[in-house]
Design an enzyme around this catalytic site. Structure first.
Site, PDB file in Angstrom:
ATOM      1  CE  LYS A  61      -0.190  -0.248   4.991  1.00  0.00           C
ATOM      2  NZ  LYS A  61      -0.878  -0.802   6.098  1.00  0.00           N
ATOM      3  NE  ARG A 110      -6.983   0.713  11.116  1.00  0.00           N
ATOM      4  CZ  ARG A 110      -5.632   0.262  10.680  1.00  0.00           C
ATOM      5  NH1 ARG A 110      -4.754   1.480  10.722  1.00  0.00           N
ATOM      6  NH2 ARG A 110      -5.220  -0.800  10.307  1.00  0.00           N
ATOM      7  CE1 TYR A 130      12.678  31.533   2.565  1.00  0.00           C
ATOM      8  CE2 TYR A 130      12.846  29.166   2.522  1.00  0.00           C
ATOM      9  CZ  TYR A 130      12.378  30.331   1.961  1.00  0.00           C
ATOM     10  OH  TYR A 130      12.299  30.515   0.662  1.00  0.00           O
ATOM     11  CG  MET A 184       8.685  23.108  -1.620  1.00  0.00           C
ATOM     12  SD  MET A 184       7.479  24.148  -2.812  1.00  0.00           S
ATOM     13  CE  MET A 184       6.710  25.362  -1.362  1.00  0.00           C
TER      14      MET A 184
HETATM   15  C1  LIG Z   1      -0.127  -1.846   6.893  1.00  0.00           C
HETATM   16  C2  LIG Z   1      -0.583  -3.069   7.346  1.00  0.00           C
HETATM   17  C3  LIG Z   1       0.070  -4.323   7.377  1.00  0.00           C
HETATM   18  C4  LIG Z   1       1.640  -4.127   7.659  1.00  0.00           C
HETATM   19  O1  LIG Z   1       2.144  -3.688   8.667  1.00  0.00           O
HETATM   20  P1  LIG Z   1       3.491  -3.515   9.016  1.00  0.00           P
HETATM   21  O2  LIG Z   1       3.601  -3.032  10.423  1.00  0.00           O
HETATM   22  O3  LIG Z   1       4.107  -2.511   8.184  1.00  0.00           O
HETATM   23  O4  LIG Z   1       4.291  -4.746   8.806  1.00  0.00           O
HETATM   24  C5  LIG Z   1      -0.567  -5.227   7.646  1.00  0.00           C
HETATM   25  N1  LIG Z   1      -1.729  -5.551   7.748  1.00  0.00           N
HETATM   26  C6  LIG Z   1      -2.483  -4.493   7.623  1.00  0.00           C
HETATM   27  C7  LIG Z   1      -4.224  -4.787   7.419  1.00  0.00           C
HETATM   28  C8  LIG Z   1      -2.080  -3.230   7.026  1.00  0.00           C
HETATM   29  O5  LIG Z   1      -3.006  -2.194   6.954  1.00  0.00           O
END
Ligand SMILES: *Cc1c(COP(=O)(O)O)cnc(C)c1O
Length: 367
Positions: free
Chosen positions: A35, A133, A263, A311
């Site tokens: 992701k 969650r 800055y 930036m």
């Molecule tokens: C992001 C995520 C992971 C991975 O978590 P890490 O701590 O980066 O290994 C695993 N399962 C779900 C559902 C996630 O959203």
């Protein structure tokens, strides 16, 4: 002879080594979490390399990320788990992407699209075991009544740990127990998912009893520790960072003691100094809030940040480094003095956020 003003170097050998490390001693399938542009590393090259190095599944948050993987010609199993009402479910089902749901609304939406397309959707049911969650919680009883007649194939049951990076706390064990209870209730209505899964990297490293049939590796696969304080450094865990960032020295110059830098003039030089202007700034993911405890690694020496990060550029102190010329590169992430953890500490955040915020505008160079 053009050369990029800055670039991200991706070490796929390290990625392969980390996958092996995370799955060693486990019989579970390995789901590579890609992701958020593969935690900033680059979605497609990482997805392809993970599958090439034995990942059984790819996991994304968004449907659009899963679709991008398919459209790149990668045919492995893919699970997308953050589905909201109105998301692009139709192309996902057409592209054989498995979807997760933690609500009846989304379950019914997936089901309806499946009926329309004449496809039986393959789904993973997410349950809330204590993180509050995602996942079924208040709708669980209703789901148990609804599921037996639903036109979907339940291939997975899963949950997510909130505190697996703190092995001494009781919450993870409680989550594992709650998960087993959900599983039992699902079996009682005649649904036996092929896969159950709840371990992220911290769970993989610290809770072998929770590996179940799939482990989901994110931060550890990128060679970073899920938690320095409780689990130790990547080094001590046998993980190798996959990402390095290099920036070009746009300019190297001598600046007199007493001069203010950047800055707000937050830094006044205490000595005559050699400063390097690095072509990397906060639009490239460097946190403006970073303290000068971090900086760059120039030929093995520490070049601390001086003044505020701008930036597109920042200034480092090269006075104590080997002689530097403009046009040379300096490592700003991924080596001693500038590990993701160093940046995280300097900006009061976590290493996950440091790598994930590196934007696509920087070219990724595969090593
Ligand atoms: C992001 C995520 C992971 C991975 O978590 P890490 O701590 O980066 O290994 C695993 N399962 C779900 C559902 C996630 O959203």
């Amino acid at each position: 002879m053009n050369s990029p003003r800055a670039y991200v170097e991706i070490d796929l050998t390290a990625l392969a080594s980390n996958i092996n490390k995370l799955r060693s001693g486990s019989s579970a399938k390995f789901l590579a979490v890609v992701k958020a542009n593969a935690y900033g590393h680059g979605l497609i090259p990482i997805a392809r390399a993970a599958v090439g190095n034995g990942a059984d599944y790819l996991g994304t948050a968004l449907v659009s990320e899963a679709i991008a993987i398919r459209d790149a010609g990668i045919n492995s199993k893919i699970l997308a788990w953050l589905i909201s009402p109105g998301d692009e479910i139709e192309p996902a089902l057409q592209k054989n992407i498995e979807l997760s749901t933690g609500s009846l609304e989304v379950l019914k939406e997936i089901e309806n699209v499946g009926v329309k397309l004449g496809i039986t959707p393959v789904i993973h049911i997410e349950v809330d075991t204590g993180m509050s969650r995602g996942g079924f919680l208040d709708q669980w009883e209703e789901l148990l009544k609804y599921l037996p007649s639903a036109k979907v194939k339940v291939i997975g049951l899963w949950s997510h740990f909130a505190r697996a990076d703190e092995p001494d706390r009781p919450e993870t064990k409680q989550q594992i127990e709650k998960f087993a209870k959900y599983e039992k209730e699902l079996l009682e209505i005649g649904i036996t998912p092929e896969f159950t899964h709840l371990s992220n990297s911290a769970g993989i490293l610290g809770f072998k009893e929770a590996h179940r049939s799939i482990i989901r590796g994110g931060i550890g696969m990128y060679g970073l520790s899920p938690d320095y304080q409780n689990l130790g450094s990547e080094n001590s865990l046998g993980l190798k960072p996959v990402m390095k960032i290099y920036g070009k020295l746009a300019l190297v110059k001598k600046v007199r003691a007493g001069s203010q830098v950047g800055y707000g003039g937050i830094k006044t030089l205490e000595r005559d100094s050699i400063l390097g202007v690095v072509a990397l700034g906060y639009s490239d993911g460097l946190f403006r809030a970073s303290q000068p405890t971090v900086g760059g690694n120039f030929k093995g020496s520490f070049a601390p940040l001086v003044g505020r990060i701008s930036m597109d550029q920042c200034v480092v102190d090269l006075t104590d480094c080997p002689p530097a010329n403009s046009g040379e590169y300096i490592c700003m992430l991924g080596e001693e003095y500038c590990m993701a953890q160093d940046w995280a500490q300097a900006a009061n955040t976590i290493n996950y956020e440091i790598v994930t915020r590196v934007p696509p505008r920087l070219p990724r160079i595969i090593k």
